[in-house]
Scaffold this active site. Sequence first.
Site, PDB file in Angstrom:
ATOM      1  N   ASP A  63      28.731  33.168  34.268  1.00 36.29           N
ATOM      2  CA  ASP A  63      29.492  32.345  35.209  1.00 36.29           C
ATOM      3  C   ASP A  63      29.078  32.688  36.643  1.00 36.29           C
ATOM      4  O   ASP A  63      28.632  33.789  36.944  1.00 36.29           O
ATOM      5  CB  ASP A  63      30.999  32.516  35.014  1.00 36.29           C
ATOM      6  CG  ASP A  63      31.406  33.906  34.543  1.00 36.29           C
ATOM      7  OD1 ASP A  63      30.600  34.853  34.679  1.00 36.29           O
ATOM      8  OD2 ASP A  63      32.519  34.060  34.046  1.00 36.29           O
ATOM      9  N   GLU A 124      36.439  29.965  37.243  1.00 37.08           N
ATOM     10  CA  GLU A 124      37.778  30.262  37.751  1.00 37.08           C
ATOM     11  C   GLU A 124      38.603  29.005  38.015  1.00 37.08           C
ATOM     12  O   GLU A 124      39.820  29.081  38.121  1.00 37.08           O
ATOM     13  CB  GLU A 124      37.678  31.060  39.063  1.00 37.08           C
ATOM     14  CG  GLU A 124      36.950  32.386  38.951  1.00 37.08           C
ATOM     15  CD  GLU A 124      37.761  33.460  38.255  1.00 37.08           C
ATOM     16  OE1 GLU A 124      38.945  33.211  37.948  1.00 37.08           O
ATOM     17  OE2 GLU A 124      37.209  34.545  38.014  1.00 37.08           O
TER      18      GLU A 124
END
Length: 363
Positions: A63, A124
Amino acid sequence: MSVASIRKDLHQIPELGRQEYKTKEYILNFVKDFKCEIFTPTKTSVVLYFDCQKEHTICFRADMDALPICEKTNLEFQSKHNGLMHACAHDGHMAMLLQFALFANENLDKLQNNIVCLFQPSEEDNCGANDIIESKILTKLNVERIFGFHIWPNLNLGKIYTMPKGMLASSCEVNIDIVGKSVHAANKKDGIDALYIATRLINEYYDQMKDLDQPHLIHFGKMVSGTARNIVASQAKIEGTLRAFSDETFDLIRIKLQKLASNLAKMYNTEINVSYNGIYPAVINDSKLVFEYKDVLNLEILTKPFLQAEDFGCYTRHIKSMFMLIGCGSEHLLHTDTFDFDMNILNVGVEAYVTLATFKFSD
């Protein structure tokens, strides 16, 4: 270039989800001369494909995004972007994958699988994994198995952990808007007290769910209501989080909340609107993969799941998946302004990727 150097570079340029333009540029510059196909299926993602003409294709995912946190680590390589910080170790995740990609590029003959390196934006913020899935890039490249890492506090330094089935929770943010009718407190029987209804909803929902024997989390952390002490509140807004380790439990706690809201709205002749955002499905590891790779990677098997959420769960609904945690000890906690970790653990992740890439598996 060392994996630690890559992490230091990335740590200085944190960016929010779907805005990872400098991070994307860094990755593309790093791999520009690599012997792989390069794709950008979404505006800030990067996908590398090492086609080794093998039978199987596996994917490693890292990520990319950071958090809106003002860094206070005093590291010599701390964030150069004011108010933003890699406080969830995504800089480390990307560094491990880039260092592995360097290995793959220089050792194509050693790879026993075709390899996809996926750099995914916006973990997120509202499930960037879904953007990747919707792009169909993983289908196009015939990915059969997908693996991911997260650096994790309060686990033994440098050890790799996982578990079969549910390991990280389904999660969503819940917003509840209650419509009242404002009158002076002296005439409160003529009004509709949104504040009272809100408190009743919270308490009754907690009471209803306290005996649920499946692991879950229900928490309301914010309520805003009212304008003055002697005025019946015309509105109330409640914000909370819901988490569970199975789709069935996750669906149940949402259905129960909606039913309670509907009953209270009918009872008080008003409107109560329940909405959700940031829905993250549970990370559900493929049990066969866990035990297939247990000895290969020297995995530690967890005895219970964590209530934290991760959008890697989106992939687990479509592809055989295994998510792993690398212990970083107990010195620092994720999502804090002083988060840091011993960079020696990054080599553990790189070595695991190398092992997975050079391990030939059968159907």
